[in-house]
Every structure is written in structure tokens, then in C-alpha cells.
Design a protein around this motif. Sequence first.
Motif, mmCIF file in Angstrom:
data_model
loop_
_atom_site.group_PDB
_atom_site.id
_atom_site.type_symbol
_atom_site.label_atom_id
_atom_site.label_comp_id
_atom_site.label_asym_id
_atom_site.label_seq_id
_atom_site.Cartn_x
_atom_site.Cartn_y
_atom_site.Cartn_z
ATOM 1 N N VAL A 33 0.851 -1.186 0.000
ATOM 2 C CA VAL A 33 0.000 0.000 0.000
ATOM 3 C C VAL A 33 0.887 1.235 0.000
ATOM 4 C CG1 VAL A 33 -1.978 -1.115 1.084
ATOM 5 C CG2 VAL A 33 -0.225 -0.079 2.520
ATOM 6 N N THR A 34 0.430 2.274 -0.654
ATOM 7 C CA THR A 34 1.236 3.468 -0.859
ATOM 8 C C THR A 34 0.984 4.497 0.229
ATOM 9 O OG1 THR A 34 1.190 3.116 -3.252
ATOM 10 C CG2 THR A 34 1.792 5.321 -2.480
ATOM 11 N N THR A 35 1.985 4.752 1.046
ATOM 12 C CA THR A 35 1.945 5.800 2.061
ATOM 13 C C THR A 35 3.370 6.214 2.382
ATOM 14 O OG1 THR A 35 1.269 6.381 4.317
ATOM 15 C CG2 THR A 35 1.887 4.099 3.929
ATOM 16 N N ASP A 36 3.551 7.476 2.780
ATOM 17 C CA ASP A 36 4.891 7.947 3.139
ATOM 18 C C ASP A 36 5.088 7.985 4.646
ATOM 19 O OD1 ASP A 36 3.388 10.095 3.958
ATOM 20 O OD2 ASP A 36 4.528 11.616 2.870
ATOM 21 N N ASN A 103 0.327 1.580 -6.965
ATOM 22 C CA ASN A 103 0.812 0.372 -7.627
ATOM 23 C C ASN A 103 -0.336 -0.290 -8.402
ATOM 24 O OD1 ASN A 103 -0.609 -1.580 -5.848
ATOM 25 N ND2 ASN A 103 0.819 -0.883 -4.277
ATOM 26 N N GLU A 104 -0.017 -1.368 -9.114
ATOM 27 C CA GLU A 104 -0.993 -2.006 -10.003
ATOM 28 C C GLU A 104 -2.234 -2.482 -9.246
ATOM 29 O OE1 GLU A 104 -1.266 -5.685 -13.264
ATOM 30 O OE2 GLU A 104 0.559 -5.354 -12.073
ATOM 31 N N GLY A 105 -2.017 -3.110 -8.088
ATOM 32 C CA GLY A 105 -3.146 -3.595 -7.315
ATOM 33 C C GLY A 105 -4.036 -2.462 -6.834
ATOM 34 N N GLU A 106 -3.410 -1.407 -6.312
ATOM 35 C CA GLU A 106 -4.179 -0.264 -5.831
ATOM 36 C C GLU A 106 -4.961 0.405 -6.959
ATOM 37 O OE1 GLU A 106 -1.709 1.689 -2.168
ATOM 38 O OE2 GLU A 106 -0.722 1.667 -4.131
ATOM 39 N N GLU A 107 -4.367 0.474 -8.146
ATOM 40 C CA GLU A 107 -5.067 1.078 -9.279
ATOM 41 C C GLU A 107 -6.306 0.279 -9.644
ATOM 42 O OE1 GLU A 107 -4.952 3.806 -10.736
ATOM 43 O OE2 GLU A 107 -2.971 4.675 -10.358
ATOM 44 N N LEU A 108 -6.208 -1.044 -9.548
ATOM 45 C CA LEU A 108 -7.380 -1.879 -9.809
ATOM 46 C C LEU A 108 -8.452 -1.669 -8.745
ATOM 47 C CD1 LEU A 108 -5.598 -5.183 -10.901
ATOM 48 C CD2 LEU A 108 -7.130 -3.805 -12.325
ATOM 49 N N VAL A 109 -8.020 -1.535 -7.486
ATOM 50 C CA VAL A 109 -8.974 -1.264 -6.408
ATOM 51 C C VAL A 109 -9.621 0.100 -6.612
ATOM 52 C CG1 VAL A 109 -9.247 -0.923 -3.922
ATOM 53 C CG2 VAL A 109 -7.747 -2.734 -4.756
ATOM 54 N N ARG A 110 -8.825 1.067 -6.999
ATOM 55 C CA ARG A 110 -9.330 2.419 -7.262
ATOM 56 C C ARG A 110 -10.379 2.385 -8.375
ATOM 57 N NH1 ARG A 110 -7.114 7.865 -6.835
ATOM 58 N NH2 ARG A 110 -7.788 9.149 -8.573
ATOM 59 N N SER A 111 -10.085 1.650 -9.442
ATOM 60 C CA SER A 111 -11.051 1.521 -10.536
ATOM 61 C C SER A 111 -12.317 0.828 -10.061
ATOM 62 C CB SER A 111 -10.432 0.741 -11.696
ATOM 63 O OG SER A 111 -9.349 1.449 -12.272
ATOM 64 N N SER A 112 -12.151 -0.178 -9.198
ATOM 65 C CA SER A 112 -13.320 -0.898 -8.690
ATOM 66 C C SER A 112 -14.217 0.031 -7.883
ATOM 67 C CB SER A 112 -12.891 -2.105 -7.844
ATOM 68 O OG SER A 112 -12.457 -1.717 -6.549
ATOM 69 N N LEU A 113 -13.614 0.969 -7.157
ATOM 70 C CA LEU A 113 -14.408 1.922 -6.371
ATOM 71 C C LEU A 113 -15.187 2.856 -7.298
ATOM 72 C CD1 LEU A 113 -15.232 3.001 -3.620
ATOM 73 C CD2 LEU A 113 -13.167 4.438 -3.617
ATOM 74 N N LYS A 114 -14.556 3.272 -8.386
ATOM 75 C CA LYS A 114 -15.260 4.110 -9.364
ATOM 76 C C LYS A 114 -16.445 3.359 -9.959
ATOM 77 C CE LYS A 114 -11.307 6.977 -10.746
ATOM 78 N NZ LYS A 114 -10.374 7.350 -11.849
ATOM 79 N N TYR A 115 -16.215 2.092 -10.300
ATOM 80 C CA TYR A 115 -17.303 1.284 -10.854
ATOM 81 C C TYR A 115 -18.411 1.085 -9.820
ATOM 82 C CZ TYR A 115 -14.414 0.029 -14.915
ATOM 83 O OH TYR A 115 -13.662 0.060 -16.054
ATOM 84 N N LEU A 116 -18.023 0.947 -8.564
ATOM 85 C CA LEU A 116 -19.009 0.775 -7.501
ATOM 86 C C LEU A 116 -19.904 2.005 -7.389
ATOM 87 C CD1 LEU A 116 -20.176 -0.723 -5.047
ATOM 88 C CD2 LEU A 116 -18.339 0.268 -3.669
ATOM 89 N N ILE A 117 -19.286 3.172 -7.412
ATOM 90 C CA ILE A 117 -20.059 4.423 -7.322
ATOM 91 C C ILE A 117 -21.018 4.547 -8.507
ATOM 92 C CG2 ILE A 117 -19.908 6.938 -7.185
ATOM 93 C CD1 ILE A 117 -18.835 5.297 -4.755
ATOM 94 N N ASP A 118 -20.581 4.048 -9.672
ATOM 95 C CA ASP A 118 -21.411 4.116 -10.880
ATOM 96 C C ASP A 118 -22.430 2.982 -10.956
ATOM 97 O OD1 ASP A 118 -20.035 6.365 -11.696
ATOM 98 O OD2 ASP A 118 -18.637 5.260 -12.978
ATOM 99 N N ASP A 133 -5.865 -12.307 -8.127
ATOM 100 C CA ASP A 133 -4.904 -13.052 -8.933
ATOM 101 C C ASP A 133 -3.485 -12.541 -8.718
ATOM 102 O OD1 ASP A 133 -6.875 -14.667 -10.006
ATOM 103 O OD2 ASP A 133 -7.109 -13.477 -11.837
ATOM 104 N N LEU A 134 -3.347 -11.225 -8.480
ATOM 105 C CA LEU A 134 -2.027 -10.642 -8.249
ATOM 106 C C LEU A 134 -1.472 -11.006 -6.880
ATOM 107 C CD1 LEU A 134 -2.437 -7.000 -9.662
ATOM 108 C CD2 LEU A 134 -0.963 -8.798 -10.586
ATOM 109 N N TYR A 135 -2.365 -11.069 -5.881
ATOM 110 C CA TYR A 135 -1.932 -11.293 -4.489
ATOM 111 C C TYR A 135 -2.791 -12.383 -3.846
ATOM 112 C CZ TYR A 135 0.287 -6.835 -5.455
ATOM 113 O OH TYR A 135 1.047 -5.833 -6.025
#
Length: 261
Positions: A33-36, A103-118, A133-135
Motif C-alpha cells: 500500500v502506498t503511504t509515506d 501500484n498495479e493492485g491499488e489502481e485496480l482497487v481504485r477503478s473498482s471503487l469508481k465502478y461501484l459508485i457508478d 490473482d495478483l496477491y
Amino acid sequence: MMMRVRVLTPAIVISILILSSCTSEESAERMPVTTDSELALKLYETGLLAYDQIKLELAGRNFQDAVQEDPDFFMAYYWMYFVPGKKSKGVVEDAFQSDVELNEGEELVRSSLKYLIDGQYEKVVENLKMVVDLYPKDPHVHKLLYLMQYMYTKDMEGAIESMLQTVEEVPDYASVYNYLGYAYMYQEEIEKSEEAFDKYIMLAPNHANPYDSKGDFYMHIEEFGKAYDSYMKAYEIDSVYFAVSKMKASKAKQMMEKVSA
């Protein structure tokens, strides 16, 4: 790496201690997961554990603290969206405002959230299956998928299939047996439901929710005396987050007395 400095409140310190209860999850191959912020990451992980234990108020506080520590922490926003009581519209807006590279997994999750809202639930499930499949050894990635099938698409057969995949990949992940028990109960597969709840208790005997869930199972099959005992066990373990179990126990007692009258 520049770290933001923050003074921790006692409540945050106590909630982080939940991490000490983590067992098999610690060795799982997780989606990064992406965080600083190391603190934000620890708060996020604590939130996931609290969510698994159905301590949703605590989970929400930890996710909220995580995004306060790191306002660009997408996955913390994502899980916060699924905590009851949070203002979902605001959470989604905050989740999408950041342009931090994911990262790739997070981008897929992000897209899934957009689809969920729609309301494009099939696309949501499709994207989350790609994350699995990735993890395949990350229990929380599996949870993203089967919660969507269980809660939103109401596809119990699909949810059960996803949960059984979780069991195969991460057999000691206690939380999956909770949802599997309810899914089987919904399908009136009573024996399989009880087996799942019993496995849940076996894997998490010191947590309250397994006993609360088994109480729901006993109520479903009208074993009210056993339901009362199970609810009270949950309440005795955790009277703070499972005060509702005592209320359920009272209802079970009323039903027991009604039947025996």
C-alpha cells in the motif's frame, strides 16, 4: 524519507496494540500500500484487524487517523468507505483527490471503487478478481472481493466460491469463516454454516465476534438457550464493542421463555 511528527493519544496507542494479536496474517504475502508514513501504515493495519474483529468503530477511527497522518493514503480511504456511519460521499471525494502514483493492485482497487459508485457491479467484481490473482495470499485482498459479492451484488454463490478460494489460499484467516457461515446460513445450508462458525471460534477463541455470530446461528435454527449462552460469552469477552450481544441475549431469553410457556 521525510516523516510527519505527531503526538499519539492514549486511544491511538491502545488501538495499535491490537497488532500484537496478529498471527498468520503477519506472514501473508500482502498487496503493498502506498503511504509515506510508517505511523499511517501501522494505523491502517490496526484498522484492518479491528475490521476483521467487527470492531467497526475502532476500525473507522484508525483509518481516519491514518488519513490524517497521510492525506494521500488511498487504501485507508477505501476501507473507511465500508465503515458504517462514515459519510461515504466525502470519503470517496477525498479518496480520488490525490494524484499520488499507486501500484498495479491499488489502481485496480481504485477503478473498482469508481465502478461501484457508478453501480457497475460486474466491473467491480472483475477488477477485484484481478487483484486476487495478483496477491492470492493476501487475506484482505480476498476480503475486498467476497465482501463486494456478499454485500452489494448479493451473489451468495459467487461469494461462497470466493470465500472457499480464500480458505484454500489462507486457511487460518479467521474472518473468512464468519462470512462463510452467514452465506451458508442465507442459503439454508445449515450443517456447512455451523461448521464454518465452529471453525471461526476455533481460530479466534479469545475474540467476541465468533460467539456473537454463533448466537445468530442458534437464533436462526431456534436454539434459543444456546443462543443466549453464546451471546453472553461474546459480551463477557468484550462488553465495550459488543454491548449489542447482551441485547441479543435478552431477546434470546425472551424467545426461550415464550417457547417454554
